[in-house]
Design a protein around this motif. Structure first.
Motif, PDB file in Angstrom:
ATOM      1  N   GLN A  55       0.840  -1.197   0.000  1.00 25.44           N
ATOM      2  CA  GLN A  55       0.000   0.000   0.000  1.00 25.44           C
ATOM      3  C   GLN A  55       0.879   1.252   0.000  1.00 25.44           C
ATOM      4  O   GLN A  55       2.082   1.186   0.253  1.00 25.44           O
ATOM      5  CB  GLN A  55      -0.906   0.010   1.235  1.00 25.44           C
ATOM      6  N   ASP A 122       4.371   4.080  -3.737  1.00 23.60           N
ATOM      7  CA  ASP A 122       3.180   3.359  -4.175  1.00 23.60           C
ATOM      8  C   ASP A 122       3.555   2.518  -5.390  1.00 23.60           C
ATOM      9  O   ASP A 122       4.735   2.398  -5.743  1.00 23.60           O
ATOM     10  CB  ASP A 122       2.021   4.315  -4.468  1.00 23.60           C
ATOM     11  N   CYS A 123       2.576   1.948  -6.053  1.00 26.02           N
ATOM     12  CA  CYS A 123       2.857   1.017  -7.155  1.00 26.02           C
ATOM     13  C   CYS A 123       3.616   1.693  -8.292  1.00 26.02           C
ATOM     14  O   CYS A 123       4.611   1.138  -8.797  1.00 26.02           O
ATOM     15  CB  CYS A 123       1.543   0.437  -7.690  1.00 26.02           C
ATOM     16  N   GLU A 522      -4.986   2.701  -7.682  1.00 30.60           N
ATOM     17  CA  GLU A 522      -4.452   3.818  -6.900  1.00 30.60           C
ATOM     18  C   GLU A 522      -4.782   5.167  -7.542  1.00 30.60           C
ATOM     19  O   GLU A 522      -5.085   6.135  -6.845  1.00 30.60           O
ATOM     20  CB  GLU A 522      -2.947   3.678  -6.752  1.00 30.60           C
TER      21      GLU A 522
END
Length: 630
Positions: A55, A122-123, A522
Motif C-alpha cells: 500500500q 506506491d505502485c 491507486e
C-alpha cells in the motif's frame, strides 16, 4: 523504508567517487559495484514495501534541514548554469534559470506551506524505481566496455570517461528522488538535476555541435522547469498545498496545466522534440539512459500522475492532441532516416507521444495502455540503443545501409536487434496490444482525431521497423570484414535486456494483473478488466510469438551457404559483389538500398511545419486555459 535515503545517496556517492579514480580498471570496478548496489537497494525497497502490504507509504514529515539543503542545491545549479551560459555566450538561458529559481525562492519564503509528508512509495513509484535501477544499472555496466571502444574510434575527443560514468550515476540518483517525491518542491529539485545532467552529457565531446545541442536541451527543459515553478507558486498561493496528490485531487486548472507543460517539454513532445534529437551526438549509453530509464520517462511519469485531473478537461484535450500529433509526425520522419540512432530517437519521441496522448485522455483503459507502453519501451529501447552502439563500434558506422546482411556477419548482435525490434511492433507483443487498447479507448472517448493519428502512425511505424529488420536478415555475402568488438560486459547487459523483453511478453497477463491493475486502482479508485482473453491462452500466444523472430533468424543462418560466391552483375565482377566494370569499361557500383522517402518525409520537409502546428496549438490552448481560469 529506511533504504530510501541510501537508494538516492548511493549512486550520488558513486558519482563523486568515480572521477577520483584515475585507473580505468578501478573505474570499471566502481561502476560494476555501483550498478549492482543500485539494483540490490531497489530490490530491498521492493521487498520491504511488499511486506508492508504493497500500500502507499507516506514518509518524511519534519525535513527542515533537508529543505534548506535543497534550496542551496537549487542555487548551486543556477550558478553553474549562469557560469556556463556566460562562458558560451548563451545569455537567454540565464534568464530562464534565474527566473524560475527566483520564483521558487520567493514562493517558499513569502507563502510557506506545511507539507504533511514529502515522499511516498506506491505502485507507480515502485515500478519507476525498478526500471531506473535495473535498466539504468545495466546501461552503466554496458558503458564500461562501450567507452573503451568509443575512444578507440574517436581519438579526436578527450577521454573523460570518469566524468561520463559520474553523470550516469547522478542521473539515477536524481531519478529515484524524483519518482519518490510527493512534495512538488522536492520533485522540482530532482527535476532540475536531470535537466542539468542531460545538458552535461550531451556536451560530452565539447564540439561546437555538441555544445549547441546541449544548450538547446537545457533551455527547452528550463522552459518546462519555469512552468513547473509557476505551478508550484500558484498551488501554494491558491490551494495552500504543494502536494502532487492534493493538486490532482483539487483539479486546479493553472497548476495542472503548468505541470503538464513541464511534462511535455521533458518528454520531448513537439514543438520541443529537437532537444532529444540533438542528444544523439553524445555517446550511446547516455542516449540509452535518456530515452529509456530517466530523462524522458520523468516527463511521462508526471503526466500519468496528472491523468485523473486531465480527464475530460481542455488541458487533457491539449495534452492528448500534442501527444497524438507527435506520435504520427515523428513516426513519419523516422521513415526518412538511415542513421540507426536517429531512427531510435524518432521512435522514442513517437512512442512517448502515444503515452502522452493516453495520459491526456485520462481514462482507465488509456492509462493501462500508457503504463504498459512505458514498461516495454524502457526495456526494448535500451536494448536497441546498446545494440546499435555495439554495431557502431564493430563496423565503424551506425548507418542502416551498412547493416545489410548483418545476420551473417554479426549474428549475436543481430539476434538482439531482432528481439528488440519485434518487441517494439510485431503482433501480439506488449507494445502492439497496448496500442490496440489505446485505439479502443480513443474510440470510446469519441476522439476520432486521435484514432486517425494512431492508425496512420502505427502504419508508418511498421514501415520503418520492417525496413530495418529486413536489412538485418538479408542473406547477402560480401567480403567486407566485420569484427565483433563487443566486450563481455556489454553482452551481459544486452542478454539480460533480451531475456527481460521475452519474459515481459510471455508473462504479459500477469504483468497486467499484478503490476498495472493496482496502479490503476491507486490513480482512479477502481479498475476493470481490459483484456478479455484468459491468462493461459494469452501466455500460449505470447510464447509462440516471442520465439518466432529469433527462431527464424537461427533457421536462416543455418539454411544459407557459407561460401562466398561472386555473382553476375552486368559486367566484370571486381570480386566483392559490389563493384563491376560495365560494357564501356567504366567502373560501376552496385548496392542495395532501402527506400527512405526523403522528399516526402524528410526532416527538412516536415519538422518545421510540425513544430509550427504544435507550437500554435499549444500557445492558443494555453492562452484559452489560463485566461479562462483567471
Amino acid at each position: 523504508m529506511g533504504v530510501i535515503p541510501v537508494l538516492i545517496l548511493w549512486p550520488a556517492l558513486i558519482a563523486l567517487l568515480i572521477p577520483l579514480l584515475r585507473n580505468s580498471k578501478a573505474r570499471g570496478i566502481a561502476v560494476y559495484v555501483g550498478a549492482g548496489g543500485v539494483m540490490i537497494l531497489a530490490l530491498t525497497l521492493l521487498i520491504s514495501w511488499l511486506r508492508g502490504g504493497g500500500q502507499m507509504v507516506k514518509l518524511y514529515q519534519q525535513t527542515e534541514g533537508i529543505d534548506h539543503l535543497m534550496l542551496a542545491g537549487e542555487l548551486v545549479l543556477m550558478v553553474l548554469i549562469v557560469y556556463l551560459s556566460i562562458r558560451h555566450r548563451k545569455y537567454p538561458v540565464i534568464l530562464l534559470s534565474v527566473g524560475q529559481t527566483g520564483l521558487l525562492i520567493w514562493s517558499e519564503t513569502t507563502q510557506p506551506v506545511e507539507a504533511p509528508y514529502h515522499m511516498a512509495v506506491d505502485c507507480l513509484a515502485m515500478l519507476m524505481c525498478i526500471i531506473a535501477a535495473f535498466v539504468g544499472g545495466l546501461i552503466c555496466i554496458y558503458a564500461v566496455g562501450y567507452m573503451k571502444g568509443y575512444h578507440k574510434h574517436h581519438t579526436e575527443y578527450q577521454d573523460r570517461s570518469g566524468f561520463f560514468f559520474s553523470m550516469l550515476f547522478l542521473f539515477l540518483a536524481a531519478m529515484f528522488g524524483l519518482v519518490l517525491s510527493e512534495n512538488l518542491v522536492w520533485m522540482y529539485f530532482f527535476w532540475e538535476i536531470t535537466s542539468v545532467v542531460s545538458f552535461l552529457l550531451i556536451g560530452y565531446t565539447r564540439t561546437e555541435e555538441a555544445v549547441n545541442n546541449s544548450f538547446r536541451a537545457l533551455w527547452m527543459n528550463l522552459l518546462g522547469g519555469l512552468g513547473f515553478a509557476i505551478g508550484i507558486a500558484v498551488a501554494a498561493g491558491t490551494l495552500g498545498t504543494v502536494q502532487l496528490g492534493e493538486v490532482v485531487a483539487a483539479g486546479a486548472v493553472i497548476p495542472v496545466v503548468m505541470l503538464a507543460f513541464a511534462g511535455l517539454t521533458k518528454s520531448a513532445q513537439l514543438p520541443f522534440s529537437s532537444w532529444l534529437l540533438g542528444a544523439m551526438v553524445a555517446p550511446t549509453p547516455s542516449s540509452a539512459l535518456l530515452h529509456s530509464a530517466t530523462m524522458v520517462k520523468a516527463g511521462v511519469y508526471l503526466l500519468i500522475r496528472l491523468s485523473p485531473a486531465l480527464c475530460n478537461t481542455m488541458t487533457g484535450m491539449t495534452v492528448a492532441f500534442i501527444g497524438g500529433f507527435t506520435f504520427i509526425a515523428a513516426s513519419m520522419m523516422a521513415i526518412a532516416q538511415n542513421d540507426g540512432k536517429k531512427v531510435l530517437a524518432f521512435s522514442t519521441i513517437s512512442n512517448l507521444g502515444l503515452i502522452v496522448a493516453c495520459a491526456g485522455i485520462g481514462a482507465e483503459e488509456t492509462i493501462w495502455a500508457a503504463i504498459l507502453l512505458m514498461i516495454f519501451h524502457s526495456v526494448s529501447k535500451s536494448m536497441l540503443f546498446q545494440a546499435v552502439g555495439s554495431i557502431e563500434n564493430s563496423l565503424g558506422s551506425r548507418d542502416i545501409e551498412s547493416m545489410h546482411g548483418l545476420l551473417l556477419r554479426l549474428p549475436r548482435l543481430t539476434y538482439i536487434m531482432g528481439i528488440g525490434i519485434a518487441g517494439m511492433y510485431l503482433a501480439p507483443f506488449g507494445m502492439l496490444i497496448s496500442k490496440w487498447v489505446a485505439l479502443k479507448a480513443f474510440v470510446d472517448a469519441d476522439n476520432y482525431l486521435l484514432v486517425i493519428f494512431l492508425a496512420y502512425g502505427s502504419a508508418t511505424t511498421m514501415l520503418y521497423w520492417t525496413k530495418w529488420l529486413s536489412k538485418l536478415v538479408s542473406l547477402h555475402h560480401t567480403k567486407e570484414p566485420a569484427h565483433d568488438a563487443t566486450l563481455p560486459d556489454q553482452y551481459l547487459s544486452m542478454y539480460i535486456h533480451a531475456a527481460a523483453t521475452l519474459l515481459l511478453c510471455l508473462l504479459f497477463p500477469l504483468v497486467s494483473t499484478y503490476v498495472v491493475d493496482p496502479m490503476i486502482v491507486e490513480l482512479f479508485g477502481s479498475a476493470h478488466e481490459v483484456l478479455s482473453m484468459s491468462v493461459l491462452t494469452t501466455m500460449a500466444i505470447m510464447l509462440v510469438s516471442v520465439i518466432f523472430v529469433p527462431s527464424l533468424m537461427f533457421l536462416l543462418t543455418r539454411a544459407t551457404h557459407r561460401d562466398y560466391v561472386p555473382i553476375y552483375m552486368g559486367g566484370i565482377n571486381e570480386g566483392d559483389n559490389t563493384y563491376f566494370t560495365n560494357s564501356f569499361g567504366e567502373p560501376e557500383h552496385l548496392y542495395l538500398s532501402n527506400w527512405y522517402l526523403r522528399f516526402e518525409f524528410g526532416m527538412r520537409r516536415l519538422m518545421r511545419p510540425a513544430v509550427i502546428v504544435a507550437a500554435g496549438v499549444l500557445i492558443v490552448m494555453l492562452c484559452l486555459i489560463v485566461g479562462g481560469a483567471v
